[in-house]
Design a protein around this motif. Structure first.
Motif: not given
Lengths: 424, 112
Positions: A106-125
Protein backbone atom coordinates in the motif's frame (compact mmCIF):
# COMPACT_ATOMS: atom_id res chain seq x y z
CA UNK A 1 -26.19 32.36 9.02
CA UNK A 2 -23.10 31.80 6.91
CA UNK A 3 -23.32 29.23 4.17
CA UNK A 4 -20.69 26.58 4.66
CA UNK A 5 -18.71 25.67 1.59
CA UNK A 6 -19.80 22.37 0.15
CA UNK A 7 -17.35 19.61 0.82
CA UNK A 8 -15.89 18.63 -2.50
CA UNK A 9 -14.45 15.38 -3.68
CA UNK A 10 -11.78 15.66 -6.35
CA UNK A 11 -13.26 14.91 -9.78
CA UNK A 12 -13.26 11.18 -10.55
CA UNK A 13 -11.71 10.46 -7.15
CA UNK A 14 -13.75 7.27 -6.68
CA UNK A 15 -12.97 6.08 -10.18
CA UNK A 16 -9.24 6.61 -9.77
CA UNK A 17 -9.16 5.18 -6.27
CA UNK A 18 -11.10 2.18 -7.51
CA UNK A 19 -8.36 1.54 -10.09
CA UNK A 20 -5.66 1.82 -7.46
CA UNK A 21 -7.46 -0.40 -4.96
CA UNK A 22 -8.16 -3.07 -7.57
CA UNK A 23 -4.51 -2.97 -8.65
CA UNK A 24 -3.08 -3.34 -5.14
CA UNK A 25 -5.54 -6.02 -4.05
CA UNK A 26 -5.03 -7.99 -7.24
CA UNK A 27 -1.31 -7.84 -6.61
CA UNK A 28 -1.98 -9.34 -3.18
CA UNK A 29 -4.59 -11.92 -4.11
CA UNK A 30 -3.61 -12.72 -7.69
CA UNK A 31 -5.29 -12.14 -11.06
CA UNK A 32 -7.34 -15.32 -10.63
CA UNK A 33 -9.12 -13.63 -7.70
CA UNK A 34 -10.04 -10.53 -9.68
CA UNK A 35 -13.74 -11.08 -9.13
CA UNK A 36 -13.30 -11.29 -5.35
CA UNK A 37 -11.06 -8.21 -5.41
CA UNK A 38 -13.72 -6.21 -7.25
CA UNK A 39 -16.24 -7.20 -4.59
CA UNK A 40 -13.90 -6.07 -1.82
CA UNK A 41 -13.40 -2.71 -3.53
CA UNK A 42 -17.13 -2.29 -4.03
CA UNK A 43 -17.73 -3.08 -0.35
CA UNK A 44 -15.17 -0.45 0.63
CA UNK A 45 -17.02 2.16 -1.41
CA UNK A 46 -20.37 1.14 0.03
CA UNK A 47 -18.94 1.46 3.50
CA UNK A 48 -17.66 4.94 2.66
CA UNK A 49 -21.06 5.95 1.31
CA UNK A 50 -22.82 4.66 4.36
CA UNK A 51 -20.57 6.55 6.75
CA UNK A 52 -19.75 9.78 4.88
CA UNK A 53 -23.39 10.59 4.20
CA UNK A 54 -23.98 11.44 7.82
CA UNK A 55 -21.74 14.46 7.83
CA UNK A 56 -18.67 12.32 8.35
CA UNK A 57 -16.45 12.95 5.36
CA UNK A 58 -12.86 12.19 6.39
CA UNK A 59 -10.09 14.76 5.87
CA UNK A 60 -8.38 12.49 3.40
CA UNK A 61 -11.03 10.46 1.55
CA UNK A 62 -8.49 8.65 -0.64
CA UNK A 63 -6.49 7.47 2.36
CA UNK A 64 -9.68 6.42 4.14
CA UNK A 65 -10.68 4.26 1.15
CA UNK A 66 -7.23 2.69 0.90
CA UNK A 67 -7.18 1.96 4.61
CA UNK A 68 -10.58 0.29 4.37
CA UNK A 69 -9.44 -1.85 1.45
CA UNK A 70 -6.30 -2.75 3.34
CA UNK A 71 -8.21 -3.81 6.45
CA UNK A 72 -10.55 -5.90 4.35
CA UNK A 73 -7.58 -7.60 2.71
CA UNK A 74 -6.07 -8.46 6.07
CA UNK A 75 -9.45 -9.72 7.29
CA UNK A 76 -9.72 -12.08 4.33
CA UNK A 77 -6.24 -13.46 4.91
CA UNK A 78 -6.93 -13.85 8.62
CA UNK A 79 -10.11 -15.79 7.83
CA UNK A 80 -8.29 -18.06 5.40
CA UNK A 81 -5.52 -18.70 7.91
CA UNK A 82 -8.03 -19.51 10.60
CA UNK A 83 -9.36 -22.14 8.24
CA UNK A 84 -5.93 -23.79 8.09
CA UNK A 85 -5.31 -23.51 11.78
CA UNK A 86 -1.83 -24.16 13.01
CA UNK A 87 -0.43 -23.67 16.49
CA UNK A 88 -1.25 -20.36 18.10
CA UNK A 89 2.42 -19.41 17.99
CA UNK A 90 2.85 -20.03 14.26
CA UNK A 91 -0.54 -18.47 13.41
CA UNK A 92 0.38 -15.32 15.29
CA UNK A 93 3.73 -15.09 13.52
CA UNK A 94 2.16 -15.77 10.11
CA UNK A 95 -0.40 -13.07 10.63
CA UNK A 96 2.16 -10.51 11.74
CA UNK A 97 4.24 -11.30 8.65
CA UNK A 98 1.17 -11.04 6.46
CA UNK A 99 0.15 -7.67 7.85
CA UNK A 100 3.65 -6.32 7.30
CA UNK A 101 3.78 -7.63 3.72
CA UNK A 102 0.28 -6.44 2.87
CA UNK A 103 1.15 -3.04 4.33
CA UNK A 104 4.13 -2.71 1.98
CA UNK A 105 1.91 -3.10 -1.07
CA UNK A 106 0.00 0.00 0.00
CA UNK A 107 2.97 2.35 -0.26
CA UNK A 108 2.71 5.03 -2.96
CA UNK A 109 5.47 3.52 -5.11
CA UNK A 110 4.01 0.02 -4.92
CA UNK A 111 0.54 1.31 -5.82
CA UNK A 112 1.89 2.82 -9.05
CA UNK A 113 3.79 -0.36 -9.77
CA UNK A 114 0.67 -2.47 -9.20
CA UNK A 115 -1.35 -0.24 -11.51
CA UNK A 116 1.24 -0.69 -14.19
CA UNK A 117 1.21 -4.45 -13.72
CA UNK A 118 -2.56 -4.45 -13.96
CA UNK A 119 -2.42 -2.51 -17.22
CA UNK A 120 0.06 -5.04 -18.59
CA UNK A 121 -2.17 -7.92 -17.48
CA UNK A 122 -5.30 -6.39 -19.03
CA UNK A 123 -3.38 -5.89 -22.27
CA UNK A 124 -2.24 -9.49 -22.37
CA UNK A 125 -1.78 -10.38 -26.05
CA UNK A 126 -3.81 -13.56 -25.63
CA UNK A 127 -6.95 -11.58 -24.82
CA UNK A 128 -9.17 -10.29 -27.60
CA UNK A 129 -8.78 -6.61 -28.38
CA UNK A 130 -12.36 -5.74 -27.43
CA UNK A 131 -11.96 -7.65 -24.17
CA UNK A 132 -8.70 -5.86 -23.39
CA UNK A 133 -10.41 -2.50 -23.77
CA UNK A 134 -13.40 -3.45 -21.63
CA UNK A 135 -11.24 -5.04 -18.95
CA UNK A 136 -8.88 -2.07 -18.79
CA UNK A 137 -11.75 0.38 -18.43
CA UNK A 138 -13.35 -1.76 -15.74
CA UNK A 139 -10.39 -2.69 -13.58
CA UNK A 140 -7.68 -0.08 -14.17
CA UNK A 141 -9.99 2.87 -14.75
CA UNK A 142 -12.92 2.05 -12.48
CA UNK A 143 -15.68 2.49 -15.07
CA UNK A 144 -18.93 0.63 -14.44
CA UNK A 145 -20.29 -1.77 -17.09
CA UNK A 146 -23.06 0.65 -18.05
CA UNK A 147 -20.54 3.46 -18.51
CA UNK A 148 -18.31 1.25 -20.64
CA UNK A 149 -21.34 0.31 -22.72
CA UNK A 150 -22.20 3.98 -23.20
CA UNK A 151 -18.64 4.83 -24.18
CA UNK A 152 -18.28 1.96 -26.62
CA UNK A 153 -21.84 2.37 -27.90
CA UNK A 154 -22.93 -1.15 -27.16
CA UNK A 155 -25.16 -2.88 -24.64
CA UNK A 156 -24.33 -3.54 -21.03
CA UNK A 157 -24.83 -7.27 -21.52
CA UNK A 158 -22.25 -7.26 -24.32
CA UNK A 159 -19.78 -5.61 -21.97
CA UNK A 160 -20.62 -8.08 -19.20
CA UNK A 161 -19.93 -10.92 -21.64
CA UNK A 162 -16.57 -9.45 -22.62
CA UNK A 163 -15.56 -8.97 -19.00
CA UNK A 164 -16.64 -12.48 -18.13
CA UNK A 165 -14.76 -13.96 -21.07
CA UNK A 166 -11.59 -12.07 -20.19
CA UNK A 167 -11.73 -13.11 -16.53
CA UNK A 168 -12.37 -16.73 -17.47
CA UNK A 169 -9.33 -16.69 -19.72
CA UNK A 170 -7.20 -15.13 -16.98
CA UNK A 171 -8.29 -17.77 -14.49
CA UNK A 172 -7.91 -20.73 -16.82
CA UNK A 173 -4.51 -19.70 -18.10
CA UNK A 174 -3.31 -18.37 -14.76
CA UNK A 175 -2.16 -15.05 -16.18
CA UNK A 176 0.15 -13.22 -13.83
CA UNK A 177 0.51 -9.55 -13.00
CA UNK A 178 4.04 -9.31 -14.22
CA UNK A 179 6.11 -6.79 -16.05
CA UNK A 180 8.02 -8.68 -18.71
CA UNK A 181 11.70 -7.95 -19.29
CA UNK A 182 13.88 -7.39 -22.35
CA UNK A 183 12.39 -8.30 -25.71
CA UNK A 184 9.17 -9.50 -24.11
CA UNK A 185 8.71 -6.09 -22.52
CA UNK A 186 8.92 -4.31 -25.86
CA UNK A 187 6.47 -6.75 -27.36
CA UNK A 188 4.03 -6.27 -24.50
CA UNK A 189 4.38 -2.51 -24.67
CA UNK A 190 3.31 -2.71 -28.30
CA UNK A 191 0.01 -4.28 -27.20
CA UNK A 192 -0.37 -1.76 -24.39
CA UNK A 193 0.04 1.07 -26.92
CA UNK A 194 -2.54 -0.48 -29.21
CA UNK A 195 -5.06 -0.81 -26.37
CA UNK A 196 -4.46 2.70 -25.04
CA UNK A 197 -4.72 4.21 -28.51
CA UNK A 198 -7.86 2.18 -29.17
CA UNK A 199 -9.27 3.48 -25.89
CA UNK A 200 -8.43 7.03 -26.89
CA UNK A 201 -10.00 6.62 -30.31
CA UNK A 202 -13.16 5.13 -28.86
CA UNK A 203 -13.54 8.36 -26.96
CA UNK A 204 -12.38 10.59 -29.75
CA UNK A 205 -14.24 9.13 -32.69
CA UNK A 206 -17.43 7.55 -31.51
CA UNK A 207 -19.76 10.44 -32.17
CA UNK A 208 -22.73 8.36 -31.14
CA UNK A 209 -21.79 8.33 -27.47
CA UNK A 210 -22.54 11.38 -25.37
CA UNK A 211 -19.81 13.95 -25.09
CA UNK A 212 -19.21 13.68 -21.37
CA UNK A 213 -18.37 10.00 -21.38
CA UNK A 214 -16.26 10.38 -24.54
CA UNK A 215 -14.13 13.04 -22.90
CA UNK A 216 -13.75 10.86 -19.83
CA UNK A 217 -12.49 7.99 -21.95
CA UNK A 218 -9.99 10.20 -23.81
CA UNK A 219 -8.76 11.67 -20.53
CA UNK A 220 -8.43 8.20 -19.07
CA UNK A 221 -6.35 6.94 -22.01
CA UNK A 222 -4.09 9.96 -21.57
CA UNK A 223 -3.83 9.43 -17.82
CA UNK A 224 -2.78 5.81 -18.28
CA UNK A 225 -0.28 6.78 -20.97
CA UNK A 226 1.19 9.40 -18.65
CA UNK A 227 1.40 6.79 -15.89
CA UNK A 228 3.29 4.60 -18.36
CA UNK A 229 5.80 7.36 -19.16
CA UNK A 230 6.46 7.79 -15.43
CA UNK A 231 7.37 4.13 -14.96
CA UNK A 232 10.72 2.47 -15.49
CA UNK A 233 9.26 -0.14 -17.83
CA UNK A 234 7.21 2.28 -19.88
CA UNK A 235 9.52 5.27 -20.01
CA UNK A 236 10.31 4.84 -23.73
CA UNK A 237 10.37 7.21 -26.69
CA UNK A 238 7.34 5.48 -28.25
CA UNK A 239 5.30 6.02 -25.07
CA UNK A 240 6.02 9.74 -25.22
CA UNK A 241 5.16 9.74 -28.92
CA UNK A 242 1.80 8.14 -28.18
CA UNK A 243 1.10 10.60 -25.37
CA UNK A 244 2.05 13.47 -27.67
CA UNK A 245 -0.27 12.14 -30.37
CA UNK A 246 -3.15 11.95 -27.89
CA UNK A 247 -2.53 15.51 -26.65
CA UNK A 248 -2.41 16.93 -30.17
CA UNK A 249 -5.58 15.10 -31.22
CA UNK A 250 -7.40 16.01 -28.02
CA UNK A 251 -6.62 19.70 -28.57
CA UNK A 252 -9.18 19.66 -31.40
CA UNK A 253 -11.86 17.85 -29.41
CA UNK A 254 -14.19 20.83 -29.03
CA UNK A 255 -13.75 22.22 -32.54
CA UNK A 256 -15.06 19.20 -34.35
CA UNK A 257 -18.74 19.86 -33.81
CA UNK A 258 -20.59 23.14 -34.14
CA UNK A 259 -23.61 24.34 -32.18
CA UNK A 260 -26.00 22.34 -34.36
CA UNK A 261 -24.01 19.19 -33.75
CA UNK A 262 -22.74 19.16 -37.30
CA UNK A 263 -19.23 17.88 -37.97
CA UNK A 264 -16.75 20.62 -38.77
CA UNK A 265 -14.05 19.24 -41.04
CA UNK A 266 -10.43 20.03 -40.30
CA UNK A 267 -10.32 22.57 -43.14
CA UNK A 268 -13.24 24.51 -41.74
CA UNK A 269 -12.33 24.38 -38.05
CA UNK A 270 -11.78 27.57 -36.10
CA UNK A 271 -8.15 27.04 -35.16
CA UNK A 272 -8.30 29.61 -32.39
CA UNK A 273 -10.58 27.17 -30.57
CA UNK A 274 -7.89 24.48 -30.47
CA UNK A 275 -6.63 23.93 -26.95
CA UNK A 276 -3.21 25.61 -26.88
CA UNK A 277 -2.31 24.03 -23.57
CA UNK A 278 -2.71 20.54 -25.00
CA UNK A 279 -0.86 21.51 -28.17
CA UNK A 280 2.08 22.74 -26.11
CA UNK A 281 2.03 19.53 -24.08
CA UNK A 282 1.92 17.58 -27.32
CA UNK A 283 5.01 19.40 -28.64
CA UNK A 284 6.79 18.83 -25.34
CA UNK A 285 6.16 15.09 -25.36
CA UNK A 286 7.02 14.86 -29.04
CA UNK A 287 10.33 16.44 -28.12
CA UNK A 288 10.86 13.88 -25.34
CA UNK A 289 10.05 11.11 -27.79
CA UNK A 290 12.93 12.03 -30.07
CA UNK A 291 15.59 10.60 -27.78
CA UNK A 292 16.82 7.20 -28.90
CA UNK A 293 16.80 5.76 -32.38
CA UNK A 294 13.34 4.21 -32.60
CA UNK A 295 10.80 5.64 -34.97
CA UNK A 296 7.44 4.15 -34.07
CA UNK A 297 4.18 4.69 -35.92
CA UNK A 298 3.20 6.94 -33.02
CA UNK A 299 6.20 9.17 -33.74
CA UNK A 300 5.07 9.60 -37.32
CA UNK A 301 1.40 10.01 -36.52
CA UNK A 302 2.24 12.56 -33.86
CA UNK A 303 4.45 14.45 -36.33
CA UNK A 304 1.49 14.49 -38.74
CA UNK A 305 -0.81 15.83 -36.02
CA UNK A 306 1.82 18.44 -35.13
CA UNK A 307 1.97 19.63 -38.78
CA UNK A 308 -1.75 20.38 -38.58
CA UNK A 309 -1.31 22.26 -35.33
CA UNK A 310 1.56 24.32 -36.70
CA UNK A 311 -0.28 25.49 -39.80
CA UNK A 312 -2.07 28.81 -39.23
CA UNK A 313 -4.76 27.84 -41.74
CA UNK A 314 -5.71 24.65 -43.51
CA UNK A 315 -4.42 26.08 -46.80
CA UNK A 316 -1.05 26.81 -45.23
CA UNK A 317 -0.52 23.18 -44.21
CA UNK A 318 2.84 21.93 -45.38
CA UNK A 319 1.38 19.26 -47.68
CA UNK A 320 4.76 18.28 -49.14
CA UNK A 321 6.04 17.48 -45.65
CA UNK A 322 2.75 15.68 -44.94
CA UNK A 323 3.24 13.50 -47.98
CA UNK A 324 6.72 12.53 -46.78
CA UNK A 325 5.36 11.66 -43.36
CA UNK A 326 2.61 9.51 -44.86
CA UNK A 327 5.16 7.73 -47.02
CA UNK A 328 7.13 6.94 -43.87
CA UNK A 329 4.00 5.79 -42.11
CA UNK A 330 3.01 3.54 -45.01
CA UNK A 331 6.33 1.70 -44.73
CA UNK A 332 5.50 0.72 -41.14
CA UNK A 333 1.73 0.54 -41.36
CA UNK A 334 0.50 -0.25 -44.88
CA UNK A 335 -3.10 -0.19 -43.71
CA UNK A 336 -5.99 0.82 -46.01
CA UNK A 337 -6.87 3.81 -43.83
CA UNK A 338 -3.29 5.14 -44.04
CA UNK A 339 -3.45 4.83 -47.82
CA UNK A 340 -6.75 6.67 -47.80
CA UNK A 341 -5.24 9.49 -45.74
CA UNK A 342 -2.20 9.69 -47.99
CA UNK A 343 -4.54 9.99 -50.97
CA UNK A 344 -6.25 12.93 -49.23
CA UNK A 345 -2.88 14.64 -48.88
CA UNK A 346 -2.17 13.96 -52.56
CA UNK A 347 -5.45 15.68 -53.40
CA UNK A 348 -4.37 18.68 -51.34
CA UNK A 349 -1.16 18.98 -53.33
CA UNK A 350 -3.35 19.29 -56.42
CA UNK A 351 -2.96 15.74 -57.64
CA UNK A 352 -6.65 14.85 -57.66
CA UNK A 353 -6.33 12.19 -60.36
CA UNK A 354 -3.40 10.51 -58.62
CA UNK A 355 -5.39 10.62 -55.39
CA UNK A 356 -8.41 8.90 -56.98
CA UNK A 357 -6.04 6.34 -58.52
CA UNK A 358 -4.51 5.65 -55.14
CA UNK A 359 -7.87 5.05 -53.51
CA UNK A 360 -8.94 2.63 -56.23
CA UNK A 361 -5.67 0.72 -55.74
CA UNK A 362 -6.37 0.04 -52.05
CA UNK A 363 -6.80 -3.71 -51.70
CA UNK A 364 -10.42 -4.83 -51.52
CA UNK A 365 -11.57 -1.24 -52.01
CA UNK A 366 -14.98 -2.32 -53.33
CA UNK A 367 -15.65 -4.09 -50.05
CA UNK A 368 -14.44 -1.10 -48.02
CA UNK A 369 -16.57 1.33 -50.03
CA UNK A 370 -19.58 -0.82 -49.35
CA UNK A 371 -18.94 -1.30 -45.66
CA UNK A 372 -17.17 1.73 -44.21
CA UNK A 373 -18.62 5.19 -44.71
CA UNK A 374 -15.30 7.02 -44.60
CA UNK A 375 -14.05 5.47 -47.86
CA UNK A 376 -17.05 6.43 -49.94
CA UNK A 377 -17.16 9.87 -48.29
CA UNK A 378 -13.52 10.60 -49.06
CA UNK A 379 -13.64 9.24 -52.61
CA UNK A 380 -16.83 11.21 -53.18
CA UNK A 381 -15.02 14.35 -52.09
CA UNK A 382 -12.25 13.63 -54.59
CA UNK A 383 -14.71 13.28 -57.47
CA UNK A 384 -16.38 16.48 -56.31
CA UNK A 385 -13.03 18.28 -56.46
CA UNK A 386 -12.52 16.89 -59.94
CA UNK A 387 -15.89 18.26 -60.96
CA UNK A 388 -17.52 14.87 -61.45
CA UNK A 389 -20.64 15.63 -59.42
CA UNK A 390 -22.61 12.60 -60.64
CA UNK A 391 -20.01 10.18 -59.32
CA UNK A 392 -19.49 12.27 -56.18
CA UNK A 393 -23.18 12.27 -55.38
CA UNK A 394 -23.39 8.52 -55.89
CA UNK A 395 -20.57 7.95 -53.43
CA UNK A 396 -21.96 10.37 -50.84
CA UNK A 397 -25.26 8.54 -50.99
CA UNK A 398 -23.49 5.24 -50.47
CA UNK A 399 -21.73 6.73 -47.46
CA UNK A 400 -25.00 8.07 -46.09
CA UNK A 401 -26.35 4.51 -46.02
CA UNK A 402 -23.49 3.51 -43.75
CA UNK A 403 -23.23 6.29 -41.19
CA UNK A 404 -25.15 6.01 -37.97
CA UNK A 405 -24.42 9.21 -36.12
CA UNK A 406 -26.52 12.29 -36.69
CA UNK A 407 -23.64 14.77 -37.15
CA UNK A 408 -22.15 12.61 -39.89
CA UNK A 409 -25.52 12.26 -41.61
CA UNK A 410 -25.98 16.01 -41.62
CA UNK A 411 -22.58 16.57 -43.14
CA UNK A 412 -23.21 14.10 -45.98
CA UNK A 413 -26.64 15.54 -46.70
CA UNK A 414 -25.07 18.98 -47.08
CA UNK A 415 -22.56 17.56 -49.54
CA UNK A 416 -25.21 15.76 -51.57
CA UNK A 417 -27.23 18.97 -51.77
CA UNK A 418 -24.13 20.82 -53.01
CA UNK A 419 -23.61 18.21 -55.75
CA UNK A 420 -27.25 18.41 -56.85
CA UNK A 421 -27.11 22.19 -57.12
CA UNK A 422 -24.01 21.92 -59.32
CA UNK A 423 -25.72 19.36 -61.57
CA UNK A 424 -28.73 21.60 -62.25
CA UNK B 1 -39.51 25.00 15.87
CA UNK B 2 -39.71 21.34 16.68
CA UNK B 3 -37.20 18.55 16.38
CA UNK B 4 -37.72 15.71 13.96
CA UNK B 5 -35.85 12.54 13.28
CA UNK B 6 -35.11 11.34 9.77
CA UNK B 7 -34.58 7.60 9.80
CA UNK B 8 -32.84 6.41 6.64
CA UNK B 9 -33.33 2.98 5.14
CA UNK B 10 -33.65 1.61 1.63
CA UNK B 11 -35.53 -0.80 -0.55
CA UNK B 12 -32.55 -1.83 -2.68
CA UNK B 13 -28.84 -1.88 -2.16
CA UNK B 14 -26.36 0.20 -4.13
CA UNK B 15 -24.30 -2.78 -5.17
CA UNK B 16 -24.45 -2.07 -8.87
CA UNK B 17 -23.53 1.59 -8.74
CA UNK B 18 -20.26 2.49 -10.47
CA UNK B 19 -17.60 4.46 -8.59
CA UNK B 20 -18.55 7.59 -10.56
CA UNK B 21 -22.23 7.15 -9.67
CA UNK B 22 -21.37 6.61 -6.01
CA UNK B 23 -19.22 9.71 -6.00
CA UNK B 24 -21.96 11.83 -7.48
CA UNK B 25 -24.46 10.46 -4.92
CA UNK B 26 -21.95 11.29 -2.19
CA UNK B 27 -21.51 14.79 -3.53
CA UNK B 28 -25.28 15.27 -3.50
CA UNK B 29 -25.38 14.25 0.16
CA UNK B 30 -22.72 16.81 1.06
CA UNK B 31 -24.67 19.48 -0.76
CA UNK B 32 -27.91 18.45 0.91
CA UNK B 33 -26.42 18.49 4.39
CA UNK B 34 -24.83 21.87 3.63
CA UNK B 35 -28.20 23.19 2.54
CA UNK B 36 -29.87 21.95 5.72
CA UNK B 37 -27.09 23.49 7.78
CA UNK B 38 -27.36 26.82 5.96
CA UNK B 39 -31.09 26.86 6.68
CA UNK B 40 -30.37 26.21 10.34
CA UNK B 41 -32.31 22.95 10.12
CA UNK B 42 -29.56 20.40 10.65
CA UNK B 43 -28.94 19.46 14.28
CA UNK B 44 -27.00 16.20 14.19
CA UNK B 45 -26.71 12.84 12.50
CA UNK B 46 -25.06 9.48 12.90
CA UNK B 47 -24.41 6.49 10.68
CA UNK B 48 -25.21 3.02 11.97
CA UNK B 49 -23.19 -0.08 11.27
CA UNK B 50 -25.10 -2.90 9.60
CA UNK B 51 -25.94 -6.01 11.60
CA UNK B 52 -26.53 -5.56 15.30
CA UNK B 53 -28.61 -7.47 17.79
CA UNK B 54 -32.26 -7.56 18.80
CA UNK B 55 -33.19 -8.27 22.40
CA UNK B 56 -36.71 -9.50 23.09
CA UNK B 57 -38.83 -10.98 25.84
CA UNK B 58 -36.84 -12.47 28.68
CA UNK B 59 -33.52 -11.34 27.32
CA UNK B 60 -33.65 -13.36 24.10
CA UNK B 61 -30.86 -12.03 21.90
CA UNK B 62 -31.01 -12.56 18.14
CA UNK B 63 -28.82 -11.32 15.32
CA UNK B 64 -29.90 -8.22 13.48
CA UNK B 65 -33.28 -6.58 13.35
CA UNK B 66 -33.90 -7.65 9.74
CA UNK B 67 -33.33 -10.81 7.76
CA UNK B 68 -32.34 -8.68 4.79
CA UNK B 69 -29.57 -6.28 5.73
CA UNK B 70 -30.26 -3.92 2.86
CA UNK B 71 -33.50 -2.89 4.58
CA UNK B 72 -31.70 -2.03 7.79
CA UNK B 73 -31.61 1.50 9.10
CA UNK B 74 -28.41 3.12 7.86
CA UNK B 75 -28.46 6.18 10.06
CA UNK B 76 -30.46 9.14 11.29
CA UNK B 77 -30.57 12.93 11.30
CA UNK B 78 -32.13 15.25 13.86
CA UNK B 79 -33.51 18.32 12.09
CA UNK B 80 -35.52 21.37 13.06
CA UNK B 81 -38.76 22.20 11.27
CA UNK B 82 -42.03 24.07 11.86
CA UNK B 83 -44.29 21.11 11.26
CA UNK B 84 -44.25 17.46 10.27
CA UNK B 85 -45.32 18.56 6.77
CA UNK B 86 -42.32 20.87 6.48
CA UNK B 87 -40.04 18.13 7.77
CA UNK B 88 -41.43 15.68 5.21
CA UNK B 89 -40.87 18.27 2.48
CA UNK B 90 -37.29 18.60 3.62
CA UNK B 91 -36.85 14.82 3.51
CA UNK B 92 -37.86 14.80 -0.17
CA UNK B 93 -34.46 16.32 -0.88
CA UNK B 94 -32.69 13.14 0.27
CA UNK B 95 -30.31 12.18 -2.59
CA UNK B 96 -31.07 8.48 -2.16
CA UNK B 97 -34.65 8.89 -3.38
CA UNK B 98 -33.86 7.96 -7.01
CA UNK B 99 -31.91 4.86 -5.90
CA UNK B 100 -34.42 3.27 -3.57
CA UNK B 101 -33.95 5.31 -0.43
CA UNK B 102 -36.63 5.60 2.25
CA UNK B 103 -36.83 8.32 4.89
CA UNK B 104 -39.09 7.83 7.88
CA UNK B 105 -39.94 11.21 9.41
CA UNK B 106 -40.83 11.24 13.12
CA UNK B 107 -41.45 14.07 15.50
CA UNK B 108 -39.36 14.05 18.68
CA UNK B 109 -41.73 14.06 21.63
CA UNK B 110 -41.40 16.89 24.11
CA UNK B 111 -43.03 16.69 27.54
CA UNK B 112 -44.78 19.96 28.33
Amino acid sequence: MTVLPTQQLVDHLFRHESGKMVAVLTRIFGMHNLEMVEDVVQESFLKAMQFWKFDNMPDNPAAWLMQTARNKAIDIIRREQYFHKYSAELSGQLLADTEATVGQFFSEAEISDSQLRLIFACCHPQLKEEDQVALTLKTVSGFGPSEIARALVTTESTIQKRLYRAKEYIREHQLQMEIPAGYELNKRLETVYVVLYLLFNEGYNSLKADELIRKDVCAEAMRLCLLLTESKAGNKPATFALLSLMCLQASRFDSRLDEDNTIVLLEKQDRSKWDMRLIQLGYKYLNFSSSGDTLSIYHIESAIAAEHCMAATYEETNWKRMLQLYDMLLLQKPAPVVKLNRAVVLMQTGEVNAAIDMVWKIEEIEKLLASQHIYSAVLGEMYKQKGNFTEAQKLFRQSLQLVTSLPEKKLLETKIAACISRLK
Amino acid sequence: MKNFMFIFSRTSDSKDLSPEEMQSNMQEWFAWVDKLKAAGAYVSGEALLPGGKTVKGKGLVTDGPFADSKEAVGGYFIVKAKSIEDAADMAKGCPDMPIGGIVEVREVMVFE
